[in-house]
Design a protein around this motif. Structure first.
Motif, mmCIF file in Angstrom:
data_model
loop_
_atom_site.group_PDB
_atom_site.id
_atom_site.type_symbol
_atom_site.label_atom_id
_atom_site.label_comp_id
_atom_site.label_asym_id
_atom_site.label_seq_id
_atom_site.Cartn_x
_atom_site.Cartn_y
_atom_site.Cartn_z
ATOM 1 N N ALA A 177 0.840 -1.204 0.000
ATOM 2 C CA ALA A 177 0.000 0.000 0.000
ATOM 3 C C ALA A 177 0.870 1.247 0.000
ATOM 4 C CB ALA A 177 -0.930 -0.010 1.208
ATOM 5 N N GLN A 178 1.207 1.710 -1.186
ATOM 6 C CA GLN A 178 2.036 2.905 -1.317
ATOM 7 C C GLN A 178 1.242 4.009 -2.024
ATOM 8 O OE1 GLN A 178 4.943 3.258 0.148
ATOM 9 N NE2 GLN A 178 5.099 1.147 0.893
ATOM 10 N N ASP A 179 1.907 4.804 -2.838
ATOM 11 C CA ASP A 179 1.295 6.011 -3.376
ATOM 12 C C ASP A 179 0.600 5.810 -4.727
ATOM 13 O OD1 ASP A 179 3.586 5.488 -4.720
ATOM 14 O OD2 ASP A 179 4.419 7.516 -4.607
ATOM 15 N N SER A 180 0.012 4.660 -4.940
ATOM 16 C CA SER A 180 -0.804 4.450 -6.137
ATOM 17 C C SER A 180 -2.052 3.673 -5.751
ATOM 18 C CB SER A 180 -0.029 3.681 -7.216
ATOM 19 O OG SER A 180 0.074 2.306 -6.898
ATOM 20 N N ALA A 181 -3.115 3.881 -6.508
ATOM 21 C CA ALA A 181 -4.384 3.230 -6.196
ATOM 22 C C ALA A 181 -4.284 1.717 -6.321
ATOM 23 C CB ALA A 181 -5.479 3.768 -7.113
ATOM 24 N N TRP A 182 -3.560 1.226 -7.325
ATOM 25 C CA TRP A 182 -3.445 -0.221 -7.519
ATOM 26 C C TRP A 182 -2.699 -0.875 -6.366
ATOM 27 C CZ3 TRP A 182 -6.342 -2.999 -10.454
ATOM 28 C CH2 TRP A 182 -6.896 -2.452 -11.609
ATOM 29 N N ARG A 183 -1.644 -0.237 -5.907
ATOM 30 C CA ARG A 183 -0.893 -0.798 -4.789
ATOM 31 C C ARG A 183 -1.702 -0.709 -3.491
ATOM 32 N NH1 ARG A 183 5.434 0.485 -4.771
ATOM 33 N NH2 ARG A 183 5.204 -1.188 -3.232
ATOM 34 N N LEU A 184 -2.448 0.362 -3.348
ATOM 35 C CA LEU A 184 -3.322 0.472 -2.182
ATOM 36 C C LEU A 184 -4.346 -0.657 -2.185
ATOM 37 C CD1 LEU A 184 -4.404 2.039 0.303
ATOM 38 C CD2 LEU A 184 -5.820 3.350 -1.294
ATOM 39 N N PHE A 185 -4.950 -0.931 -3.336
ATOM 40 C CA PHE A 185 -5.912 -2.024 -3.435
ATOM 41 C C PHE A 185 -5.261 -3.368 -3.110
ATOM 42 C CE2 PHE A 185 -7.302 -5.534 -6.198
ATOM 43 C CZ PHE A 185 -8.505 -5.827 -5.577
ATOM 44 N N ALA A 186 -4.060 -3.600 -3.610
ATOM 45 C CA ALA A 186 -3.384 -4.874 -3.348
ATOM 46 C C ALA A 186 -3.173 -5.068 -1.848
ATOM 47 C CB ALA A 186 -2.046 -4.923 -4.082
ATOM 48 N N GLY A 187 -2.754 -4.017 -1.156
ATOM 49 C CA GLY A 187 -2.556 -4.118 0.285
ATOM 50 C C GLY A 187 -3.853 -4.340 1.026
ATOM 51 N N MET A 188 -4.892 -3.587 0.676
ATOM 52 C CA MET A 188 -6.186 -3.726 1.337
ATOM 53 C C MET A 188 -6.799 -5.089 1.061
ATOM 54 S SD MET A 188 -7.893 0.067 0.831
ATOM 55 C CE MET A 188 -9.317 -0.346 1.860
ATOM 56 N N ALA A 189 -6.605 -5.611 -0.153
ATOM 57 C CA ALA A 189 -7.163 -6.919 -0.502
ATOM 58 C C ALA A 189 -6.504 -8.030 0.302
ATOM 59 C CB ALA A 189 -6.993 -7.175 -2.005
ATOM 60 N N LEU A 190 -5.183 -7.959 0.439
ATOM 61 C CA LEU A 190 -4.478 -8.975 1.223
ATOM 62 C C LEU A 190 -4.917 -8.912 2.685
ATOM 63 C CD1 LEU A 190 -2.363 -11.174 1.518
ATOM 64 C CD2 LEU A 190 -0.617 -9.392 1.715
ATOM 65 N N ALA A 191 -5.040 -7.721 3.215
ATOM 66 C CA ALA A 191 -5.515 -7.576 4.595
ATOM 67 C C ALA A 191 -6.936 -8.105 4.739
ATOM 68 C CB ALA A 191 -5.449 -6.109 5.015
ATOM 69 N N ALA A 192 -7.769 -7.876 3.720
ATOM 70 C CA ALA A 192 -9.178 -8.271 3.785
ATOM 71 C C ALA A 192 -9.352 -9.774 3.932
ATOM 72 C CB ALA A 192 -9.914 -7.787 2.537
ATOM 73 N N VAL A 193 -8.486 -10.565 3.309
ATOM 74 C CA VAL A 193 -8.624 -12.018 3.374
ATOM 75 C C VAL A 193 -8.556 -12.498 4.814
ATOM 76 C CG1 VAL A 193 -7.533 -14.203 2.750
ATOM 77 C CG2 VAL A 193 -7.730 -12.375 1.045
ATOM 78 N N PHE A 194 -7.611 -11.980 5.581
ATOM 79 C CA PHE A 194 -7.446 -12.424 6.971
ATOM 80 C C PHE A 194 -8.395 -11.700 7.929
ATOM 81 C CE2 PHE A 194 -3.452 -13.616 4.950
ATOM 82 C CZ PHE A 194 -3.334 -14.930 5.384
ATOM 83 N N ILE A 195 -8.671 -10.422 7.682
ATOM 84 C CA ILE A 195 -9.630 -9.705 8.524
ATOM 85 C C ILE A 195 -10.993 -10.377 8.458
ATOM 86 C CG2 ILE A 195 -10.914 -7.539 8.780
ATOM 87 C CD1 ILE A 195 -8.388 -6.082 7.815
#
Length: 425
Positions: free
Chosen positions: A325-343
């Motif tokens: 999750a850095q300074d681009s929307a795609w990277r932000l989505f990738a980070g949030m998606a990975l977190a979402a699986v375990f959350i």
């Protein structure tokens, strides 16, 4: 239609009404609660001095945290009412209260017109919402768990957080539509008011739906006997402590990576508002999609294994999530998606786990007070700490804080008894 067919249809119709009313009202709660964090970048300078944008954002997030302080009081009040007069009436009261407070924020005067009075109105409205939210979540979780079949309670309980994420996602989508439709100046001037005003209108629909719901069989069968509250809470103090320990990790991670992540990305990571909101919507869709599967899995293998997958797996992946999750929307989505699986694994079954801890006579208030304390201390401060620690100590320090709390919850889970399929009557 024959009498037999009508008799078979009646329970199905009643059950549908119960599920829709619970989900709709709960989605509204999280819509009203979440739009505050989502629209902070746009309204912060409307309620605080425009001299320092960053200071105004921090002040607004501090008000966000103060609203959580009222949640234990609301949890006790509405939880006590839910155990005394019924889950349905209490749920109608909480959704009406939070919607009314949302409407007040939508029509509130600005700092430029009335000075510090604007800040005070915002603060009071959030305190009222905190009172209502403190009672809504425990009441709704209790209600849904009591009407669910024991063998499918884990899967059914996922509806609570599906509704929560859906409500928050509607707020994000609305933010996306508004930012695409209005200019930046218009968003800061009046556009931010629209979601709060709509929250007040949506509240009328939710109250109507909940007034049509039937009371749970477990509460009805408990009868008029209502033991003294304090001795019952003392007798179940171990369960109350477990609620706090279980909640701290899930709460702070949920608020950091589901509720507040788009706003944080806009104000701190400098991701475009449109891109950040799209990332939030896409990750929320994934979160909603996987929760029923985790709930069903807990009905087969037990609550504890799924909770441990969530906490330990989340702790292991949070630093990779931060790197993604850095300074681009795609990277932000990738980070949030990975977190979402375990959350999603943990939050999907928390309503069932909480309900299975307490007897019917104190199920709502027994959960409400310790849960609200945990959320007030850790969830309410999460957006503020995420912004402040990130700016002063670095993002890795805040991630370490999240990992520590997840591991605390994992230790608590390891000491808990398995409650899958427990009879709640």
């Amino acid at each position: 239609m024959t009498d037999t067919a009508q008799q078979q249809q009646a329970p199905a119709t009643r059950r549908t009404s119960q599920l829709v009313g619970t989900a709709l009202g709960h989605a509204l709660e999280w819509y009203d609660w979440g739009i505050y964090a989502i629209f902070v970048p746009f309204f912060a300078t409307q309620f605080f001095s425009q001299g320092d944008q960053f200071s105004a954002v921090l002040s607004s997030l501090a008000v966000f945290a103060v609203g959580f302080i009222a949640r234990p009081v609301g949890g006790f009040l509405f939880g006590w009412l839910a155990d005394r007069i019924g889950r349905r009436v209490t749920m109608s009261a909480t959704v009406a209260t939070i919607a009314a407070a949302s409407f007040v924020i939508g029509i509130a005067p600005t700092y430029a017109s009335v000075g510090a009075w604007a800040s005070l109105i915002l603060l009071l409205a959030r305190v009222v919402q905190g009172l209502a939210c403190g009672g809504e979540l425990p009441s709704a979780q209790t209600y849904l768990s009591e009407i669910a079949p024991a063998a499918r309670r884990g899967k059914w309980s996922s509806l609570i957080y599906i509704a929560s994420v859906f409500g928050n996602t509607v707020g994000v989508l609305l933010g996306l539509v508004l930012t695409l439709t209005l200019t930046s100046g218009q968003m800061h001037s009046f556009g931010w008011r629209i979601p709060f005003l709509l929250g007040g209108v949506f509240g009328l629909v939710a109250v109507y739906m909940r007034r049509k719901m039937a009371e749970t069989e477990a509460f009805t069968q408990a009868g008029a006997e209502r033991p003294r509250l304090w001795p019952q809470l003392v007798a179940h103090r171990k369960e109350a402590v477990r609620v706090i320990g279980l909640s701290v990790g899930f709460t702070v991670v949920y608020y950091s990576w589901v509720v507040a992540a788009p706003a944080y990305a806009i104000s701190t990571l400098h991701v475009s508002s449109t891109g950040a909101l799209w990332a939030g919507v896409a990750s929320a869709v994934l979160l909603i999609a996987v929760m029923p599967f985790w709930g069903a899995l807990s009905d087969r293998i037990g609550r504890k294994p799924v909770l441990l997958i969530s906490t330990v797996g989340g702790a292991v992946t949070l630093y990779p999530v931060q790197l993604l999750a850095q300074d681009s929307a795609w990277r932000l989505f990738a980070g949030m998606a990975l977190a979402a699986v375990f959350i999603s694994a943990g939050v999907s079954i928390l309503p069932a786990v909480y309900a299975e801890m307490f007897p019917t006579r104190i199920r709502a208030v027994g959960l409400a007070v310790p849960y609200s304390v945990a959320v007030a201390l850790f969830g309410g401060t999460a957006p503020y700490l995420q912004t402040w620690i990130g700016a002063n100590l670095g993002r890795s320090s805040y991630t370490g804080y999240l990992v520590l709390l997840l591991l605390v919850s994992a230790v608590v889970i390891a000491t808990m008894p398995e409650t899958r399929g427990k009879d709640l009557r």
